[in-house]
Design a protein around this motif. Structure first.
Motif, PDB file in Angstrom:
ATOM      1  N   UNK A 212       0.816  -1.214   0.000  1.00 30.09           N
ATOM      2  CA  UNK A 212       0.000   0.000   0.000  1.00 30.09           C
ATOM      3  C   UNK A 212       0.852   1.268   0.000  1.00 30.09           C
ATOM      4  N   UNK A 213       0.253   2.338  -0.542  1.00 32.50           N
ATOM      5  CA  UNK A 213       0.825   3.683  -0.521  1.00 32.50           C
ATOM      6  C   UNK A 213      -0.320   4.644  -0.233  1.00 32.50           C
ATOM      7  N   UNK A 214      -0.105   5.547   0.712  1.00 29.44           N
ATOM      8  CA  UNK A 214      -1.129   6.537   1.031  1.00 29.44           C
ATOM      9  C   UNK A 214      -1.099   7.659  -0.010  1.00 29.44           C
ATOM     10  N   UNK A 215      -2.204   7.816  -0.711  1.00 28.28           N
ATOM     11  CA  UNK A 215      -2.347   8.923  -1.663  1.00 28.28           C
ATOM     12  C   UNK A 215      -2.635  10.212  -0.903  1.00 28.28           C
ATOM     13  N   UNK A 216      -3.362  10.066   0.201  1.00 25.18           N
ATOM     14  CA  UNK A 216      -3.689  11.181   1.095  1.00 25.18           C
ATOM     15  C   UNK A 216      -3.945  10.580   2.472  1.00 25.18           C
ATOM     16  N   UNK A 217      -4.339  11.426   3.408  1.00 25.77           N
ATOM     17  CA  UNK A 217      -4.632  10.928   4.757  1.00 25.77           C
ATOM     18  C   UNK A 217      -5.849  10.017   4.796  1.00 25.77           C
ATOM     19  N   UNK A 218      -6.668  10.063   3.722  1.00 28.36           N
ATOM     20  CA  UNK A 218      -7.895   9.266   3.736  1.00 28.36           C
ATOM     21  C   UNK A 218      -8.049   8.333   2.538  1.00 28.36           C
ATOM     22  N   UNK A 219      -7.031   8.230   1.694  1.00 33.55           N
ATOM     23  CA  UNK A 219      -7.093   7.345   0.533  1.00 33.55           C
ATOM     24  C   UNK A 219      -5.814   6.522   0.442  1.00 33.55           C
ATOM     25  N   UNK A 220      -5.984   5.200   0.450  1.00 32.46           N
ATOM     26  CA  UNK A 220      -4.860   4.268   0.407  1.00 32.46           C
ATOM     27  C   UNK A 220      -4.952   3.462  -0.882  1.00 32.46           C
ATOM     28  N   UNK A 221      -3.937   3.574  -1.725  1.00 32.42           N
ATOM     29  CA  UNK A 221      -3.869   2.763  -2.945  1.00 32.42           C
ATOM     30  C   UNK A 221      -3.157   1.466  -2.605  1.00 32.42           C
ATOM     31  N   UNK A 222      -3.720   0.343  -3.043  1.00 31.32           N
ATOM     32  CA  UNK A 222      -3.169  -0.946  -2.637  1.00 31.32           C
ATOM     33  C   UNK A 222      -3.278  -1.984  -3.753  1.00 31.32           C
TER      34      UNK A 222
END
Length: 86
Positions: free
Chosen positions: A68-78
């Motif tokens: 996973x990588x956090x795109x923002x504080x509320x969106x996680x790309x995985x």
């Protein structure tokens, strides 16, 4: 740390992360217990390729890795990498 290992002993839901910052990344090793067939559901913060929510490998002691990588504080790309040797 940002690398985790969990053995599922039942069906679970991965919640939205707390205190996450953009750019944070890591892995979660998800291991089926001796029974297998456990499921993992995801909070809507978790986003996957083509919006296709992945399913875990289901064999007893199967190992999958959620990267996973956090795109923002509320969106996680995985992405889920499946069926590694134990």
């Amino acid at each position: 740390g940002n690398t985790f290992v969990v053995t599922l002993a039942g069906n679970r839901t991965l919640k939205a992360p707390a205190n996450c910052t953009a750019g944070q990344s890591g892995t979660i090793h998800v291991i089926q217990d001796g029974s297998g067939s456990r499921t993992l559901a995801y909070n809507t913060a978790w986003q996957f390729v083509s919006a296709a929510v992945p399913t875990l490998s289901t064999g007893a002691s199967d190992v999958d890795i959620l990267c996973y990588v956090a795109r923002s504080a509320s969106t996680i790309d995985a992405v889920l990498l499946k069926n590694f040797d134990r």
